[in-house]
Design a protein around this motif. Structure first.
Motif, PDB file in Angstrom:
ATOM      1  N   ILE A 130       0.797  -1.297  -0.004  1.00  0.00           N
ATOM      2  CA  ILE A 130      -0.029   0.118   0.052  1.00  0.00           C
ATOM      3  C   ILE A 130       0.876   1.228  -0.095  1.00  0.00           C
ATOM      4  O   ILE A 130       1.847   1.190   0.845  1.00  0.00           O
ATOM      5  CB  ILE A 130      -0.976  -0.161   1.191  1.00  0.00           C
ATOM      6  N   PRO A 131       0.763   1.968  -1.080  1.00  0.00           N
ATOM      7  CA  PRO A 131       1.472   3.420  -0.929  1.00  0.00           C
ATOM      8  C   PRO A 131       1.284   4.271   0.229  1.00  0.00           C
ATOM      9  O   PRO A 131      -0.078   4.368   0.594  1.00  0.00           O
ATOM     10  CB  PRO A 131       1.152   3.896  -2.293  1.00  0.00           C
ATOM     11  N   LYS A 132       1.954   5.324   0.339  1.00  0.00           N
ATOM     12  CA  LYS A 132       1.648   6.098   1.388  1.00  0.00           C
ATOM     13  C   LYS A 132       0.464   7.211   1.034  1.00  0.00           C
ATOM     14  O   LYS A 132      -0.277   7.647   1.788  1.00  0.00           O
ATOM     15  CB  LYS A 132       2.841   6.943   1.673  1.00  0.00           C
ATOM     16  N   GLN A 133       0.563   7.449  -0.394  1.00  0.00           N
ATOM     17  CA  GLN A 133      -0.367   8.274  -0.878  1.00  0.00           C
ATOM     18  C   GLN A 133      -0.797   7.696  -2.045  1.00  0.00           C
ATOM     19  O   GLN A 133      -0.298   6.968  -2.878  1.00  0.00           O
ATOM     20  CB  GLN A 133       0.462   9.735  -1.521  1.00  0.00           C
ATOM     21  N   LEU A 134      -2.221   8.106  -2.442  1.00  0.00           N
ATOM     22  CA  LEU A 134      -2.922   7.668  -3.612  1.00  0.00           C
ATOM     23  C   LEU A 134      -3.524   8.943  -4.342  1.00  0.00           C
ATOM     24  O   LEU A 134      -4.026   9.889  -3.798  1.00  0.00           O
ATOM     25  CB  LEU A 134      -3.996   6.918  -3.396  1.00  0.00           C
ATOM     26  N   ILE A 135      -3.039   8.967  -5.423  1.00  0.00           N
ATOM     27  CA  ILE A 135      -3.437  10.637  -6.428  1.00  0.00           C
ATOM     28  C   ILE A 135      -4.396  10.044  -7.200  1.00  0.00           C
ATOM     29  O   ILE A 135      -4.061   9.145  -8.373  1.00  0.00           O
ATOM     30  CB  ILE A 135      -2.248  10.945  -6.950  1.00  0.00           C
ATOM     31  N   ASP A 167     -11.988  13.981   4.606  1.00  0.00           N
ATOM     32  CA  ASP A 167     -13.000  12.792   4.800  1.00  0.00           C
ATOM     33  C   ASP A 167     -12.168  11.623   4.795  1.00  0.00           C
ATOM     34  O   ASP A 167     -11.046  11.340   4.533  1.00  0.00           O
ATOM     35  CB  ASP A 167     -13.876  12.764   3.693  1.00  0.00           C
ATOM     36  N   GLN A 168     -12.810  10.905   5.564  1.00  0.00           N
ATOM     37  CA  GLN A 168     -12.236   9.156   5.860  1.00  0.00           C
ATOM     38  C   GLN A 168     -12.913   8.539   4.614  1.00  0.00           C
ATOM     39  O   GLN A 168     -14.127   8.820   4.409  1.00  0.00           O
ATOM     40  CB  GLN A 168     -12.924   8.619   7.253  1.00  0.00           C
ATOM     41  N   VAL A 169     -11.884   7.638   3.981  1.00  0.00           N
ATOM     42  CA  VAL A 169     -12.374   6.974   2.887  1.00  0.00           C
ATOM     43  C   VAL A 169     -12.134   5.570   3.182  1.00  0.00           C
ATOM     44  O   VAL A 169     -11.146   5.357   3.705  1.00  0.00           O
ATOM     45  CB  VAL A 169     -12.090   7.246   1.409  1.00  0.00           C
ATOM     46  N   LEU A 170     -12.803   4.614   2.779  1.00  0.00           N
ATOM     47  CA  LEU A 170     -12.656   3.102   2.667  1.00  0.00           C
ATOM     48  C   LEU A 170     -12.129   2.688   1.159  1.00  0.00           C
ATOM     49  O   LEU A 170     -12.538   3.302   0.259  1.00  0.00           O
ATOM     50  CB  LEU A 170     -13.864   2.616   3.170  1.00  0.00           C
ATOM     51  N   GLY A 198      -7.965   5.512   3.944  1.00  0.00           N
ATOM     52  CA  GLY A 198      -7.151   6.667   4.550  1.00  0.00           C
ATOM     53  C   GLY A 198      -8.187   7.922   4.619  1.00  0.00           C
ATOM     54  O   GLY A 198      -9.271   8.002   4.668  1.00  0.00           O
ATOM     55  N   VAL A 199      -7.336   9.210   4.506  1.00  0.00           N
ATOM     56  CA  VAL A 199      -8.157  10.426   4.675  1.00  0.00           C
ATOM     57  C   VAL A 199      -7.852  11.326   3.300  1.00  0.00           C
ATOM     58  O   VAL A 199      -6.654  11.219   2.602  1.00  0.00           O
ATOM     59  CB  VAL A 199      -7.282  11.420   5.783  1.00  0.00           C
ATOM     60  N   VAL A 200      -8.816  11.957   2.830  1.00  0.00           N
ATOM     61  CA  VAL A 200      -8.403  12.675   1.786  1.00  0.00           C
ATOM     62  C   VAL A 200      -7.757  13.836   2.374  1.00  0.00           C
ATOM     63  O   VAL A 200      -8.289  14.726   3.229  1.00  0.00           O
ATOM     64  CB  VAL A 200      -9.920  12.977   1.072  1.00  0.00           C
ATOM     65  N   THR A 201      -6.634  14.163   1.734  1.00  0.00           N
ATOM     66  CA  THR A 201      -5.985  15.266   2.137  1.00  0.00           C
ATOM     67  C   THR A 201      -5.711  16.575   0.974  1.00  0.00           C
ATOM     68  O   THR A 201      -5.381  17.463   1.568  1.00  0.00           O
ATOM     69  CB  THR A 201      -4.584  15.019   2.257  1.00  0.00           C
ATOM     70  N   ALA A 202      -6.166  16.477  -0.080  1.00  0.00           N
ATOM     71  CA  ALA A 202      -6.019  17.253  -0.859  1.00  0.00           C
ATOM     72  C   ALA A 202      -6.948  17.196  -2.098  1.00  0.00           C
ATOM     73  O   ALA A 202      -7.332  16.300  -2.437  1.00  0.00           O
ATOM     74  CB  ALA A 202      -4.787  17.665  -1.222  1.00  0.00           C
ATOM     75  N   LEU A 203      -7.602  18.472  -2.551  1.00  0.00           N
ATOM     76  CA  LEU A 203      -8.298  18.557  -3.875  1.00  0.00           C
ATOM     77  C   LEU A 203      -7.633  19.594  -4.720  1.00  0.00           C
ATOM     78  O   LEU A 203      -8.026  20.699  -4.396  1.00  0.00           O
ATOM     79  CB  LEU A 203      -9.622  18.510  -3.676  1.00  0.00           C
ATOM     80  N   GLU A 204      -6.431  19.142  -5.257  1.00  0.00           N
ATOM     81  CA  GLU A 204      -6.035  20.465  -5.827  1.00  0.00           C
ATOM     82  C   GLU A 204      -5.488  20.244  -7.343  1.00  0.00           C
ATOM     83  O   GLU A 204      -5.334  19.081  -7.632  1.00  0.00           O
ATOM     84  CB  GLU A 204      -4.700  20.636  -5.080  1.00  0.00           C
ATOM     85  N   TYR A 205      -4.679  21.088  -7.838  1.00  0.00           N
ATOM     86  CA  TYR A 205      -4.300  20.824  -9.207  1.00  0.00           C
ATOM     87  C   TYR A 205      -2.854  20.447  -8.850  1.00  0.00           C
ATOM     88  O   TYR A 205      -1.757  21.177  -8.410  1.00  0.00           O
ATOM     89  CB  TYR A 205      -4.064  22.477 -10.143  1.00  0.00           C
ATOM     90  N   ARG A 206      -2.368  19.245  -9.703  1.00  0.00           N
ATOM     91  CA  ARG A 206      -1.030  18.711  -9.604  1.00  0.00           C
ATOM     92  C   ARG A 206      -0.655  18.345 -11.101  1.00  0.00           C
ATOM     93  O   ARG A 206      -1.808  18.043 -11.888  1.00  0.00           O
ATOM     94  CB  ARG A 206      -1.316  17.277  -8.790  1.00  0.00           C
ATOM     95  N   PRO A 207       0.407  17.926 -11.294  1.00  0.00           N
ATOM     96  CA  PRO A 207       0.931  17.399 -12.742  1.00  0.00           C
ATOM     97  C   PRO A 207       0.265  15.897 -12.864  1.00  0.00           C
ATOM     98  O   PRO A 207       0.069  15.341 -11.919  1.00  0.00           O
ATOM     99  CB  PRO A 207       2.305  17.062 -12.478  1.00  0.00           C
ATOM    100  N   CYS A 255      -6.524  16.788  -8.963  1.00  0.00           N
ATOM    101  CA  CYS A 255      -6.393  15.465  -8.351  1.00  0.00           C
ATOM    102  C   CYS A 255      -6.974  15.567  -7.127  1.00  0.00           C
ATOM    103  O   CYS A 255      -6.722  16.581  -6.317  1.00  0.00           O
ATOM    104  CB  CYS A 255      -5.094  15.309  -8.583  1.00  0.00           C
ATOM    105  N   LEU A 256      -7.448  14.293  -6.663  1.00  0.00           N
ATOM    106  CA  LEU A 256      -7.719  14.204  -5.360  1.00  0.00           C
ATOM    107  C   LEU A 256      -6.716  13.263  -4.608  1.00  0.00           C
ATOM    108  O   LEU A 256      -6.164  12.461  -5.467  1.00  0.00           O
ATOM    109  CB  LEU A 256      -9.186  13.133  -5.223  1.00  0.00           C
ATOM    110  N   VAL A 257      -6.289  13.568  -3.523  1.00  0.00           N
ATOM    111  CA  VAL A 257      -4.966  12.936  -3.034  1.00  0.00           C
ATOM    112  C   VAL A 257      -5.586  12.279  -1.584  1.00  0.00           C
ATOM    113  O   VAL A 257      -6.263  13.080  -0.866  1.00  0.00           O
ATOM    114  CB  VAL A 257      -4.015  13.838  -2.570  1.00  0.00           C
ATOM    115  N   ILE A 258      -5.114  11.138  -1.448  1.00  0.00           N
ATOM    116  CA  ILE A 258      -5.544  10.270  -0.271  1.00  0.00           C
ATOM    117  C   ILE A 258      -4.215   9.835   0.436  1.00  0.00           C
ATOM    118  O   ILE A 258      -3.256   9.161  -0.151  1.00  0.00           O
ATOM    119  CB  ILE A 258      -6.541   9.023  -0.477  1.00  0.00           C
TER     120      ILE A 258
END
Lengths: 179, 523, 343
Positions: free
Chosen positions: B31-36, B55-58, B80-89, B100-103
């Motif tokens: 499991i990666p630390k982050q999912l994008i 938000d907590q997501v399953l 995990g937890v949604v940590t960002a909804l932002e513009y990313r590459p 992108c949504l980042v978890i």
């Protein structure tokens, strides 16, 4: 003698034919103006010195205006006009201003006093609002003509460049091959 | 054997480099630390985020989606937890940022409960299709077209389902790996897809140099187990348990044919494969269903099986991590959204030969500027190429019209003519030479002795044409609005004049009538 | 980690212009060796002279046009043009003629039109035709192939003839000038002789002219090698030679006394050199597959017409140049059917 009569008869026949076709196949309006108008970008900005794209198209068709007076159309537009009219393309006329990146009008809604002047200036009805109420630009309808900018008494309209998005991005032309 | 196939025009034989990854067993990435999750969908629009930052997501929870026919929901691949909804590459040739949504994962991998259809033979095709859509299944071969939409063929008559296992691009072995490890899931997926389409016949096409995959399929078809020891499933451990449960009986498989097609690039192209298998040509601007064929990637079939029978949304897939720039090339089961850097690190990291990061194969893959980008549903391969791929600065010479490009073109275009027209901006002529039929496979680039970046010219020309069309539409729209406004102003002016005239008349009349008590007529 | 990006495909190409040109030059070797064997050192001197002139002219043209030298000099296209021209002119051609021809080919036929890839006419054939029209006497005076006369010219003799127009003692200028078999045929047919009578001349061998036929076989061998390696498209030589053979056979069957054996047409003159090395020049030939068949076929037909009914004994150069003009039109009408489009 017979020859002369025959030639006369032929003349008469062709004359009749021409007369007939002139009446029955007459083209309504000037198709050239339509074609030129179709090539113009329809910003209706008046930068060419004519009140809108169609009057400019009419002037070009009559030979009263040059083809290089439309900055929003840019070099591509001049090229398209040149191709349509069968003349040489030329650079944009300096007198009308240069080609600018695409931009849309944006109203600073904090400053807007609701004077409706911009609404009256907008050639494509892209500004929404009424007297004493805040106005706003419908981005999808705005042609970027800038006509609303000078009329605003409180200078609350700015032109914002259209940013490239994932959807509008296109591949660039590759670096040229050795000639 | 060969005589059973048709041939498509052109194509090239490439060094395949498949052994690099295919000889290693399939591994499951941690499991990666982050999912994008980039939110942009195939239609070009962003789908709506359905969760908010904090938000907590399953795992398996829908985090984004909308109703557009070309978009599918996105599911979280771990809890995990949604940590960002932002513009990313995002993985896109432009290098521009996308929403992108980042978890941030919590490592617990808690999952939502899922429903499953054990007996799809009694489900309605519509129900199955809806389930496939809800599970977020898209074509895993690279195009990421929503599978449910593709399976909706309208009133066309379909007589053949083709499962595409012909991985013609060099280096990529994810489909080969899938077929060798879990052939049952592909066969079951085929059975489901056949039920949806109502077809009697299915061909699973693999390339002739994938004998093990064909063998595994044949064995599974006869009801045997795959030859290799039980390998991890392409999905993670799911709450409902895993593995096929003999849902479709072996008799269903009798309609499924396993064929080995010649290994020529681009046999794995949808239209090319259909041509090789059936001799049918998809008409211009048409889709394969117009000639009675629906083509799906084998990975997609496995995902369909997982979606329908196990109720598992598409949250992971097999990715080939390979190339001379990777220490331990292999196939891994990766969660969609995993940053590429984590996948490469899992495969031993980069070697000193790493020079270019490519998502996809060398012929059509996308060079990425950074390994912080996430894997997406269509990521079949992460290729870390060395200088052989990057080459020196290629010096392109003028075209000598040798015609090698036309010989290699799988759709029988004349790339050199297209090149002249694209380069000199004669876009109408380029269109007359069928520019838009180009599939951008790169064969012409590969064989060009003058090293002209032909495909790049074609992409640029296509972009300019589409841009012009958009602009023309916009101009036509503006003209209509302008004319409408002119007409309205004209009318208003006339009405005003009319009113003024009437008022004047009334006044004049009132004056002559000498009856001041009368009110003036209203305009 | 950051990486550089580029557009796909991310593979190194396998072929290059210079590789193609090098292979064509290699394929010329058997034919050139045969020429060297039968016509002496003059062939080699011509070759070297032409190549040096071509490289110098190419470099000059490139620098005048402000183009980079290295990629174009190393593409070997100028060398190939020079070699083809040198192998087409008689072995004892005076040096100034070779130089003129090459200069014309490189400067005018190639660079004036935009250089590599842009020339509408085959430069070697333009150079050849310029020489043929300007100096017809020199261009038809071939040294007798070895074995046909007692004449033996050493390297220094050849050198002196080419560069100083000095003939060795006891050798008249006439003795080193012999009409080619095709030329002989044409003149003697004009004098009312039959083909059978003419063929008894010692100039003629089993297939075509003595010596000449071996050069043709050499070119054929090189050409087949190129076609097998797909350096050239097989369609042009095959259609060229088949149409030439077919029309020659047809006329031969109609009247064997007036129309010569088809083998002379195939193995005589510049047929083989033209079919495999000149008509296949990609820049100036037709490019579509069907177009190449048409292009080659029409060249073959024209060659026969010019040889049999025209004013010149051979017609390969003229035919190729004429069809160069027609190539764009042939391309247009023979576009292949794109996948998914109706025929």
């Amino acid at each position: 003698m017979l020859g002369i009569l025959l030639v006369c008869a032929l003349f008469a026949l062709f004359g009749l034919l021409l007369g007939y076709s002139a009446i029955h196949f007459r083209v309504e309006g000037d198709p050239l103006v339509e074609k030129i108008d179709a090539v113009l970008p329809q910003t209706q900005c008046g930068q060419c010195g004519f009140p809108g794209c169609r009057p400019y198209a009419e002037a070009i068709a009559k030979g009263e205006a040059d083809i290089n007076r439309c900055p929003p159309g840019g070099e591509d537009g001049v090229k398209a006009l040149a191709e349509l009219l069968g003349v040489e393309a030329k650079p944009l006329d300096d007198a009308v201003g240069g080609e600018k990146p695409k931009a849309l009008a944006v109203i600073d809604e904090q400053k807007c006093i609701g004077c409706t002047l911009c609404i009256q200036a907008c050639p494509v009805d892209a500004i929404l609002g009424s007297a004493k109420h805040m106005h706003t630009v419908i981005a999808s309808e705005c042609t970027g003509c800038e006509l609303c900018v000078p009329v605003c008494p409180v200078d609350c309209i700015a032109m914002e460049r259209v940013a490239e998005t994932l959807a509008s991005w296109k591949w660039p032309q590759p670096r040229s091959v050795l000639p | 054997m060969l005589s059973r196939f048709w041939e498509f025009h052109g194509g090239v034989r490439l060094n395949r480099h498949k052994e690099l990854s295919s000889e290693q067993p399939l591994a499951v990435a941690p499991i990666p630390k982050q999912l994008i999750y980039p939110l942009q969908q195939r239609g070009g629009l962003n789908s709506k985020a359905l969760v908010a930052v904090g938000d907590q997501v399953l795992k398996g929870q829908i985090i984004a989606g909308d109703d557009h026919p070309l978009s599918v929901p996105t599911h979280a691949a771990s809890s995990g937890v949604v940590t960002a909804l932002e513009y990313r590459p995002v993985p896109h040739p432009s290098g521009l940022d996308g929403l992108c949504l980042v978890i941030d994962t919590d490592g617990l991998d808690r999952a939502v409960r899922t429903k499953s259809v054990k007996d799809f033979n009694h489900s309605k095709p519509d129900t199955l299709r809806r389930r496939i859509r809800e599970a977020g299944v898209v074509g895993l071969g690279g195009a990421a077209f929503p599978t449910a939409t593709k399976m909706n063929t309208g009133n066309r008559t379909i007589d053949l389902l083709v499962l595409n296992g012909a991985e013609c691009e060099p280096y990529i072995t994810c489909d080969d790996c899938l077929l060798r490890t879990t052939p049952d899931s592909v066969l079951q997926g085929a059975a489901i897809l056949m039920r949806i389409l109502g077809v009697e016949r299915c061909i699973i096409a693999v390339e002739e140099d994938m004998p093990e995959a064909a063998q595994a399929l044949e064995k599974a078809k006869l009801g045997g187990r795959p030859p290799s020891p039980p390998a991890p499933s392409p999905r993670f451990a799911l709450p409902d348990g895993e593995g096929s449960k003999g849902v479709a009986d072996a008799t269903t498989y009798s309609n499924i044919e396993i064929l080995k097609v010649p290994s020529k690039y681009p046999t794995g192209g949808e239209k090319q494969l259909i041509q090789v298998l059936t001799g049918r040509e998809v008409p211009v601007r048409g889709i394969p269903a117009d000639v009675g064929v629906v083509c799906q990637n084998v990975g997609t079939a496995a995902a369909v099986y997982a979606a329908v029978v196990e109720g598992a949304p598409l949250t992971s897939r097999i990715v080939t991590v390979t190339g001379p720039g990777v220490a331990r090339p292999q196939n891994v089961v990766a969660r969609i959204g995993t940053p590429i850097a984590e996948l490469v690190a899992y495969c031993g990291g980069y070697t000193e030969r790493a020079q270019r990061l490519i998502m996809g194969g060398p012929m059509m893959g996308l060079a990425l500027p950074s390994d912080e980008l996430p894997t997406i549903k269509s990521t079949n391969c992460i290729l870390v190429a060395d200088s052989d791929a990057v080459g020196g600065e290629k010096q392109a010479l003028p075209c000598i019209r040798c015609g090698a490009c036309s010989e290699a073109c799988p759709v029988n275009l004349i790339p050199q003519q297209l090149y002249w027209h694209s380069r000199s901006d004669q876009l109408k002529k380029a269109q007359a030479y069928n520019l838009f039929d180009c599939i951008e496979c790169g064969c012409c680039d590969y064989v060009c002795p003058s090293h002209i970046p032909l495909v790049q010219y074609f992409r640029a020309a296509k972009g300019r044409i589409l841009d012009k069309q958009r602009e023309q539409q916009k101009a036509d729209h503006a003209r209509l609005r302008f004319e409408a406004r002119q007409a309205r102003k004209e009318r208003e002016k006339r009405e005003k004049e009319e009113a003024a005239r009437r008022k004047k008349e009334a006044l004049a009349k009132a004056a002559t009538d000498e009856s001041p008590g009368r009110p003036p007529p209203s305009p | 980690m950051r990486f550089s990006t580029a557009a796909s495909p991310h593979v190194n190409p396998t072929n290059s212009v210079s590789h193609i040109m090098q292979q064509v030059l290699l394929a010329l070797i058997p034919g050139a060796l045969a020429m060297l064997w039968f016509f002496g050192a003059g062939v080699l001197i011509n070759l070297l002279l032409a190549v040096c002139t071509a490289l110098a002219a190419e470099a000059m043209a490139l620098s005048l046009r402000g183009r980079p030298l290295k990629p174009y000099i190393t593409d070997y296209s100028a060398v190939l043009t020079a070699a083809l021209l040198a192998l087409s002119v008689p072995a004892l051609t005076p040096w100034w003629m070779t130089v003129t021809g090459v200069l014309f080919a490189i400067l005018i036929a190639k660079h004036l039109y935009g250089g590599l890839g842009y020339n509408p006419f085959n430069p070697a054939m333009v150079g050849y035709v310029v020489l043929l029209i300007s100096f017809p006497k020199h261009m038809t005076a071939w040294l007798p192939p070895s074995g046909l006369s007692d004449l033996h010219l050493g390297l220094s003799d050849t050198w002196n003839i080419i560069f100083h127009a000095q003939y060795p003692a006891g050798v008249a200028a006439d003795a080193v000038a012999m009409a080619t078999p095709l030329d002989t045929l044409k003149t003697q047919l004009g004098m009312g002789k039959t083909v059978g009578e003419i063929w008894t001349d010692q100039r003629f061998g089993a297939l075509a002219g003595r010596g000449w036929q071996w050069a043709a076989l050499g070119y054929l061998a090189g050409g087949v090698w190129m076609a097998r390696r797909q350096v050239i498209d097989w369609r042009i030589p095959v259609s060229f030679l088949s149409s030439l053979f077919a029309v020659a056979l047809l006329f031969f069957l109609v009247d064997p006394t007036r129309y010569v054996y088809p083998t002379l047409h195939l193995f005589g003159g510049a047929s083989m050199l033209g079919a495999f090395f000149i008509a296949t020049d990609p820049v100036t030939a037709a490019t579509t597959p069907r177009g190449r068949l048409v292009y080659g076929g029409l060249i073959g037909l024209l060659v026969y017409v010019i040889r049999t009914f025209g004013g010149y004994p051979d017609g390969v150069a003229f035919s190729v140049l004429l069809m160069n003009v027609a190539a764009p039109m042939i391309n247009f009408y023979t576009r292949p059917r794109t996948y998914g489009h109706r025929p």
